[in-house]
Design a protein around this motif. Structure first.
Motif, PDB file in Angstrom:
ATOM      1  N   ILE A   1     114.477  81.496  41.221  1.00  0.00           N
ATOM      2  CA  ILE A   1     115.858  81.234  41.631  1.00  0.00           C
ATOM      3  C   ILE A   1     116.222  79.775  41.320  1.00  0.00           C
ATOM      4  CG2 ILE A   1     117.459  81.144  43.606  1.00  0.00           C
ATOM      5  CD1 ILE A   1     115.700  83.341  44.898  1.00  0.00           C
ATOM      6  N   GLN A   2     117.323  79.591  40.606  1.00  0.00           N
ATOM      7  CA  GLN A   2     117.775  78.254  40.207  1.00  0.00           C
ATOM      8  C   GLN A   2     118.738  77.691  41.263  1.00  0.00           C
ATOM      9  OE1 GLN A   2     116.448  77.011  37.068  1.00  0.00           O
ATOM     10  NE2 GLN A   2     115.224  78.808  37.577  1.00  0.00           N
ATOM     11  N   SER A   3     119.093  76.404  41.094  1.00  0.00           N
ATOM     12  CA  SER A   3     119.941  75.735  42.089  1.00  0.00           C
ATOM     13  C   SER A   3     121.319  76.408  42.224  1.00  0.00           C
ATOM     14  CB  SER A   3     120.114  74.271  41.711  1.00  0.00           C
ATOM     15  OG  SER A   3     120.630  74.194  40.406  1.00  0.00           O
ATOM     16  N   THR A   4     121.768  77.076  41.136  1.00  0.00           N
ATOM     17  CA  THR A   4     123.067  77.769  41.156  1.00  0.00           C
ATOM     18  C   THR A   4     123.206  78.698  42.367  1.00  0.00           C
ATOM     19  OG1 THR A   4     122.265  78.255  38.908  1.00  0.00           O
ATOM     20  CG2 THR A   4     124.581  78.814  39.407  1.00  0.00           C
ATOM     21  N   PHE A   5     122.073  79.320  42.736  1.00  0.00           N
ATOM     22  CA  PHE A   5     122.154  80.322  43.807  1.00  0.00           C
ATOM     23  C   PHE A   5     121.622  79.814  45.142  1.00  0.00           C
ATOM     24  CE2 PHE A   5     121.881  82.908  39.902  1.00  0.00           C
ATOM     25  CZ  PHE A   5     123.126  83.509  39.997  1.00  0.00           C
ATOM     26  N   HIS A   6     121.172  78.547  45.168  1.00  0.00           N
ATOM     27  CA  HIS A   6     120.573  78.022  46.392  1.00  0.00           C
ATOM     28  C   HIS A   6     121.578  78.084  47.554  1.00  0.00           C
ATOM     29  CE1 HIS A   6     117.868  75.744  48.898  1.00  0.00           C
ATOM     30  NE2 HIS A   6     118.906  75.017  49.278  1.00  0.00           N
ATOM     31  N   GLY A   7     121.143  78.671  48.672  1.00  0.00           N
ATOM     32  CA  GLY A   7     121.983  78.733  49.865  1.00  0.00           C
ATOM     33  C   GLY A   7     122.940  79.920  49.869  1.00  0.00           C
ATOM     34  N   LYS A   8     122.993  80.665  48.774  1.00  0.00           N
ATOM     35  CA  LYS A   8     123.908  81.823  48.744  1.00  0.00           C
ATOM     36  C   LYS A   8     123.199  83.064  49.266  1.00  0.00           C
ATOM     37  CE  LYS A   8     127.030  80.454  45.156  1.00  0.00           C
ATOM     38  NZ  LYS A   8     127.281  80.392  43.756  1.00  0.00           N
ATOM     39  N   THR A   9     123.976  83.955  49.871  1.00  0.00           N
ATOM     40  CA  THR A   9     123.394  85.236  50.271  1.00  0.00           C
ATOM     41  C   THR A   9     123.393  86.136  49.037  1.00  0.00           C
ATOM     42  OG1 THR A   9     125.533  86.168  50.818  1.00  0.00           O
ATOM     43  CG2 THR A   9     124.330  85.084  52.615  1.00  0.00           C
TER      44      THR A   9
ATOM     45  N   THR B   1     105.244  85.321  51.122  1.00  0.00           N
ATOM     46  CA  THR B   1     105.987  86.401  51.783  1.00  0.00           C
ATOM     47  C   THR B   1     106.833  87.171  50.778  1.00  0.00           C
ATOM     48  OG1 THR B   1     106.167  84.898  53.630  1.00  0.00           O
ATOM     49  CG2 THR B   1     107.512  86.876  53.757  1.00  0.00           C
ATOM     50  N   LEU B   2     106.651  88.497  50.784  1.00  0.00           N
ATOM     51  CA  LEU B   2     107.425  89.337  49.874  1.00  0.00           C
ATOM     52  C   LEU B   2     108.360  90.216  50.702  1.00  0.00           C
ATOM     53  CD1 LEU B   2     107.690  90.131  46.840  1.00  0.00           C
ATOM     54  CD2 LEU B   2     106.126  92.007  47.330  1.00  0.00           C
ATOM     55  N   ASN B   3     109.662  90.015  50.519  1.00  0.00           N
ATOM     56  CA  ASN B   3     110.657  90.827  51.215  1.00  0.00           C
ATOM     57  C   ASN B   3     111.041  91.980  50.287  1.00  0.00           C
ATOM     58  OD1 ASN B   3     112.978  91.925  52.232  1.00  0.00           O
ATOM     59  ND2 ASN B   3     114.154  90.012  52.281  1.00  0.00           N
ATOM     60  N   VAL B   4     110.506  93.191  50.606  1.00  0.00           N
ATOM     61  CA  VAL B   4     110.705  94.313  49.683  1.00  0.00           C
ATOM     62  C   VAL B   4     111.945  95.141  50.013  1.00  0.00           C
ATOM     63  CG1 VAL B   4     108.307  94.577  48.944  1.00  0.00           C
ATOM     64  CG2 VAL B   4     109.107  95.757  51.003  1.00  0.00           C
ATOM     65  N   SER B   5     112.643  94.755  51.061  1.00  0.00           N
ATOM     66  CA  SER B   5     113.890  95.472  51.311  1.00  0.00           C
ATOM     67  C   SER B   5     115.005  94.457  51.578  1.00  0.00           C
ATOM     68  CB  SER B   5     113.670  96.497  52.427  1.00  0.00           C
ATOM     69  OG  SER B   5     114.275  96.213  53.563  1.00  0.00           O
ATOM     70  N   PRO B   6     115.388  93.750  50.504  1.00  0.00           N
ATOM     71  CA  PRO B   6     116.375  92.684  50.672  1.00  0.00           C
ATOM     72  C   PRO B   6     117.726  93.210  51.141  1.00  0.00           C
ATOM     73  CG  PRO B   6     115.839  93.022  48.344  1.00  0.00           C
ATOM     74  CD  PRO B   6     114.969  93.944  49.109  1.00  0.00           C
ATOM     75  N   GLN B   7     118.336  92.460  52.047  1.00  0.00           N
ATOM     76  CA  GLN B   7     119.633  92.846  52.620  1.00  0.00           C
ATOM     77  C   GLN B   7     120.730  91.925  52.084  1.00  0.00           C
ATOM     78  OE1 GLN B   7     119.656  95.545  54.807  1.00  0.00           O
ATOM     79  NE2 GLN B   7     117.466  95.643  54.328  1.00  0.00           N
ATOM     80  N   ALA B   8     121.973  92.386  52.203  1.00  0.00           N
ATOM     81  CA  ALA B   8     123.114  91.632  51.660  1.00  0.00           C
ATOM     82  C   ALA B   8     123.198  90.210  52.228  1.00  0.00           C
ATOM     83  CB  ALA B   8     124.395  92.389  51.945  1.00  0.00           C
ATOM     84  N   ASP B   9     122.773  90.017  53.507  1.00  0.00           N
ATOM     85  CA  ASP B   9     122.918  88.684  54.089  1.00  0.00           C
ATOM     86  C   ASP B   9     121.648  87.830  53.965  1.00  0.00           C
ATOM     87  OD1 ASP B   9     121.473  90.166  55.815  1.00  0.00           O
ATOM     88  OD2 ASP B   9     122.696  89.768  57.596  1.00  0.00           O
ATOM     89  N   ASP B  10     120.647  88.287  53.190  1.00  0.00           N
ATOM     90  CA  ASP B  10     119.456  87.450  52.936  1.00  0.00           C
ATOM     91  C   ASP B  10     119.863  86.266  52.057  1.00  0.00           C
ATOM     92  OD1 ASP B  10     117.720  88.923  54.420  1.00  0.00           O
ATOM     93  OD2 ASP B  10     116.951  90.115  52.771  1.00  0.00           O
ATOM     94  N   VAL B  11     119.373  85.072  52.458  1.00  0.00           N
ATOM     95  CA  VAL B  11     119.781  83.844  51.747  1.00  0.00           C
ATOM     96  C   VAL B  11     118.751  83.488  50.664  1.00  0.00           C
ATOM     97  CG1 VAL B  11     120.318  81.392  52.042  1.00  0.00           C
ATOM     98  CG2 VAL B  11     120.968  83.039  53.823  1.00  0.00           C
ATOM     99  N   LEU B  12     119.264  83.086  49.500  1.00  0.00           N
ATOM    100  CA  LEU B  12     118.393  82.715  48.379  1.00  0.00           C
ATOM    101  C   LEU B  12     118.098  81.214  48.428  1.00  0.00           C
ATOM    102  CD1 LEU B  12     120.245  84.717  45.573  1.00  0.00           C
ATOM    103  CD2 LEU B  12     118.286  85.438  46.952  1.00  0.00           C
TER     104      LEU B  12
END
Ligand code: ATP
Length: 222
Positions: A159-167, A189-200
């Motif tokens: 993940i690049q800085s472009t998406f940092h802090g975005k859900t 940690t591997l989140n295998v069921s990512p949700q819309a409000d997960d932050v990158l």
């Protein structure tokens, strides 16, 4: 009653570097592995690391029947540079009715012959690793990828800085790039069921699925 998981039965024919590595890794992963080579030294080299190891010539149909190859879930044919042995063995094994035959090719022509015989998956390690290296050099944020068809890939992208802090919802990767996020890796940690409000977060890893051209576009522009 609890569903007992069946152990995958795999036969690996040809114990060169590739065949040995496939046989040992599958055994470590819990498969029942029968390793076969016509050279007794190769058989002895893997005897302690696989379920069974036997000396046999895979171009001899009777030999393969006696070993019960027709009952295996998968046969991996790794008699690489012995192209004649590879092609003859592939014909015999397909005719025996093995559901899943995977073969190693050592040239384009070898690969085409195996395809015509009906081999289910052909690996061409020298070519495949060259392609992978070129892909990773061209897009440094692409860490690993797996081709699941000529058109689609699963890739691990930093993940690049472009998406940092975005859900995920804000990043809107499906609409903007046509790719689907399968998982987010942050350290161990591997989140295998990512949700819309997960932050990158910059530096974390996205496991994504998409068309090869869409993934390339994503890696080049994100
Ligand atoms: P790698 O790159 O994986 O080291 P390779 O592509 O150079 O291997 P070889 O080493 O030539 O391929 O062959 C792989 C193995 O296949 C050898 O150990 C060889 O003994 C075995 N082999 C060749 N023909 C047969 C056959 N008909 N039956 C069983 N084993 C065979």
């Amino acid at each position: 009653m609890a569903n007992k998981k069946k152990t995958l039965q795999v036969a690996v024919i040809g114990l060169g570097r590739f065949g040995q590595s496939v046989a040992k890794t599958l055994t470590e992963l819990g498969c029942d592995v029968l390793a076969i080579d016509s050279d007794m030294k190769k058989v002895e080299a893997v005897a302690n690391t696989v379920t069974h190891a036997v000396q046999a010539d895979s171009t001899d149909e009777e030999n393969l029947k006696m070993l019960g190859l027709q009952n295996f879930d998968v046969v991996v044919l790794a008699t690489g540079s012995c192209i004649q042995a590879s092609i003859l063995s592939a014909i015999i094994i397909k005719e025996m009715g093995v559901a899943q035959v995977i073969a190693k090719a050592n040239s384009e022509l070898h690969s085409k012959a195996l395809e015509k015989i009906g081999v289910n998956k052909i690996v061409y390690p020298e070519r495949d690793s060259g392609i992978k290296l070129a892909h990773s050099l061209m897009s440094m944020n692409l860490v690993e990828y797996l081709e699941i068809s000529p058109e689609y890939q699963i890739a691990e992208v930093i993940i690049q800085s472009t998406f940092h802090g975005k859900t995920l919802k804000e990043a809107d990767l499906r609409n903007r790039y046509g790719i689907n996020v399968l998982a987010i890796r942050a350290g161990d940690t591997l989140n295998v069921s990512p949700q819309a409000d997960d932050v990158l977060h910059e530096g974390d890893m996205l496991v994504v699925l998409g068309r090869t051209k869409d993934l390339k576009n994503f890696c080049e522009n994100c």
